[in-house]
Design an enzyme around this catalytic site. Sequence first.
Site, PDB file in Angstrom:
ATOM      1  N   CYS A  76       0.835  -1.208   0.000  1.00 56.06           N
ATOM      2  CA  CYS A  76       0.000   0.000   0.000  1.00 56.06           C
ATOM      3  C   CYS A  76       0.866   1.253   0.000  1.00 56.06           C
ATOM      4  CB  CYS A  76      -0.908   0.028   1.219  1.00 56.06           C
ATOM      5  SG  CYS A  76      -2.314  -1.069   1.093  1.00 56.06           S
ATOM      6  N   ASP A 128     -11.361  -6.461  21.927  1.00 50.65           N
ATOM      7  CA  ASP A 128     -10.410  -6.428  23.039  1.00 50.65           C
ATOM      8  C   ASP A 128     -11.030  -5.830  24.299  1.00 50.65           C
ATOM      9  OD1 ASP A 128      -7.788  -6.688  24.275  1.00 50.65           O
ATOM     10  OD2 ASP A 128      -7.668  -4.504  24.088  1.00 50.65           O
TER      11      ASP A 128
END
Length: 163
Positions: A76, A128
């Site tokens: 990228c 998380d």
Amino acid sequence: MSEFSHLNDRGEANMVDVSGKAVSQREARAEAFVTMNEAALTLIEQGGHHKGDIFGVARVAGIQGAKLTPQLIPLCHPLMLSKIGVELELQRVQGRVRIETRCKLDGKTGVEMEALTAASVTALTLFDMVKAVDPGMCIEGLRVLEKQGGKTGHWTADEVADV
């Protein structure tokens, strides 16, 4: 487009050369879902989690994820993003949180990977923060919803739904 853009003539991975491309306004939207149990949804809805503002932290993480995309995805291009948006919606009936991201810039390459990375990192952060209440959560449905700009113009996920 019938060929993989990140392979050279010898089939080797390489970064696409965008130096000859015109600058245009580019935008992409992506989504993901985090399915969870009732207790986790209630905790998010009531805002009583000891880790603080769950949606706020996940939103900031998603924004940071979009900015770090070229460090996570090897081929990228580093981009000067002009807008990163992350929206989270509690969908109690479906037992999930919907995440929608939007990335925008004026540049020579698209921002689909940044939008996808923002959605992914938002979902991972949400997981998380809530995993102690529901370790069995499921992250699903990651996809690009829409892209605009560049040579291929405007595209929406609805256009390929019938394929």
